[in-house]
Scaffold this motif. Structure first.
Motif, PDB file in Angstrom:
ATOM      1  N   VAL A   1       6.019   6.322  -2.329  1.00  0.00           N
ATOM      2  CA  VAL A   1       6.443   5.227  -1.624  1.00  0.00           C
ATOM      3  C   VAL A   1       5.729   4.310  -1.343  1.00  0.00           C
ATOM      4  CG1 VAL A   1       7.501   4.687   0.603  1.00  0.00           C
ATOM      5  CG2 VAL A   1       8.117   6.890  -0.307  1.00  0.00           C
ATOM      6  N   GLU A   2       5.933   2.936  -1.568  1.00  0.00           N
ATOM      7  CA  GLU A   2       5.168   1.724  -1.442  1.00  0.00           C
ATOM      8  C   GLU A   2       5.760   0.946  -0.367  1.00  0.00           C
ATOM      9  OE1 GLU A   2       3.104  -1.641  -4.403  1.00  0.00           O
ATOM     10  OE2 GLU A   2       5.281  -1.121  -4.740  1.00  0.00           O
ATOM     11  N   TRP A   3       4.929   0.176   0.572  1.00  0.00           N
ATOM     12  CA  TRP A   3       5.148  -0.382   1.675  1.00  0.00           C
ATOM     13  C   TRP A   3       4.595  -1.716   1.555  1.00  0.00           C
ATOM     14  CZ3 TRP A   3       8.400   2.027   4.943  1.00  0.00           C
ATOM     15  CH2 TRP A   3       8.437   3.204   4.847  1.00  0.00           C
ATOM     16  N   ARG A   4       5.418  -2.843   1.835  1.00  0.00           N
ATOM     17  CA  ARG A   4       5.027  -4.046   1.969  1.00  0.00           C
ATOM     18  C   ARG A   4       4.497  -4.347   3.553  1.00  0.00           C
ATOM     19  NH1 ARG A   4       8.769  -6.726  -0.100  1.00  0.00           N
ATOM     20  NH2 ARG A   4       7.675  -7.060  -2.096  1.00  0.00           N
TER      21      ARG A   4
ATOM     22  N   LEU B   1       0.833  -1.305   0.026  1.00  0.00           N
ATOM     23  CA  LEU B   1      -0.072   0.086  -0.079  1.00  0.00           C
ATOM     24  C   LEU B   1       0.725   1.183   0.121  1.00  0.00           C
ATOM     25  CD1 LEU B   1      -0.151   1.405   3.130  1.00  0.00           C
ATOM     26  CD2 LEU B   1      -1.451  -0.909   3.599  1.00  0.00           C
ATOM     27  N   ALA B   2       0.147   2.170  -0.424  1.00  0.00           N
ATOM     28  CA  ALA B   2       0.900   3.713  -0.221  1.00  0.00           C
ATOM     29  C   ALA B   2       0.106   4.815   0.640  1.00  0.00           C
ATOM     30  CB  ALA B   2       1.002   4.222  -1.750  1.00  0.00           C
ATOM     31  N   LEU B   3       0.973   5.420   1.395  1.00  0.00           N
ATOM     32  CA  LEU B   3       0.115   6.279   2.310  1.00  0.00           C
ATOM     33  C   LEU B   3       0.004   7.725   1.653  1.00  0.00           C
ATOM     34  CD1 LEU B   3       2.608   5.528   5.499  1.00  0.00           C
ATOM     35  CD2 LEU B   3       0.288   4.571   4.973  1.00  0.00           C
ATOM     36  N   PRO B   4      -1.085   8.250   2.079  1.00  0.00           N
ATOM     37  CA  PRO B   4      -1.611   9.441   1.248  1.00  0.00           C
ATOM     38  C   PRO B   4      -0.621  10.679   1.705  1.00  0.00           C
ATOM     39  CG  PRO B   4      -3.014   9.152   3.057  1.00  0.00           C
ATOM     40  CD  PRO B   4      -2.481   7.848   3.105  1.00  0.00           C
TER      41      PRO B   4
END
Length: 252
Positions: free
Chosen positions: A213-216, A205-208
């Motif tokens: 930045v993509e996070w696993r 997901l990405a944070l607004p």
């Protein structure tokens, strides 16, 4: 290891991509606690001595000693060569002989359970919370959860409601710790995909607040505690994980 030294109180727990998570046993154990103090430097011993109660003292010393042992093993260094520094928001990093160490890590503890997560590259965060009734549950829900998540909890009853909250809480805390900007990241402004919060292996997901930045993320907990890890997804091929030494995996 000599006959007088205790066996390691940390064990491999789970791997998520190139991130590795260890479980740290934080139950009272006089021999382990004495052994842990030997790993700490002068500043850490001073910090340990300032804790007023046994449980925080034990959690700090056992987790910090385990962290030092794991990092020394991964980095191939002596304990005396390893130090720690903190960003302006409090996120710790390792320093090896006065130079930034090529590893990311994060630590969390709750009750008798500690977790240490590390990865060869990329920001990382981990969180653990024992599944117990919480006096400030409604306040925590308001501060941590989005409108969609609070609506979902309202539709969930009984023990499942508390379990879902803890799963969401640990995932969000892991993301906040990985991001490293502290209170600048408002947990109530982003929503964890339902597939992740309902016990799927994990996802991205990405944070607004940081759309580039993509996070696993992955939920790691079980019946006794909720836990999650968040790891930054870097552009290009990820480093190949280094094989872990043969150890039994803790069942929790």
């Amino acid at each position: 290891m000599s006959a007088s030294e205790p066996a390691p109180w940390w064990r491999p727990f789970q791997s998520v991509g190139t991130a590795t998570v260890f479980h740290v046993d934080l139950r009272p154990h006089a021999v382990r606690e004495d052994a842990a103090l030997v790993w700490l430097d002068e500043g850490e011993v001073a910090r340990w001595s300032r804790y007023q109660f046994d449980a925080p003292r034990r959690q700090f010393s056992l987790c910090r000693a385990a962290l030092r042992a794991l990092l020394c093993e991964r980095l191939g260094c002596r304990n005396d060569d390893l130090a720690f520094q903190h960003s302006k928001h409090g996120k710790p990093s390792a320093v090896l002989r006065d130079q930034p160490a090529p590893i990311g890590f994060n630590v969390s503890h709750s009750g008798d359970h500690g977790l240490i997560a590390y990865a060869p590259a990329g920001r990382i965060g981990v969180d653990v919370q024992e599944r117990v009734d919480h006096r400030r549950l409604e306040l925590l829900m308001k501060g941590m959860l989005s409108d969609e998540e609070r609506a979902e909890l309202a539709r969930t009853g009984g023990a499942a409601r508390l379990r879902l909250f803890f799963d969401l809480w640990t995932i969000k805390e892991a993301l906040i710790k990985a991001d490293g900007t502290g209170l600048a990241l408002d947990a109530s402004r982003f929503t964890i995909p339902p597939a992740i919060s309902h016990g799927m292996t994990g996802g991205t997901l990405a944070l607004p607040q940081a759309p580039g930045v993509e996070w696993r993320v992955a939920s790691l907990g079980g019946e006794r505690f909720a836990a999650a890890v968040a790891h930054e997804v870097l552009a290009g091929p990820e480093p190949t994980p280094r094989p872990e030494p043969a150890r039994s995996v803790l069942s929790v």
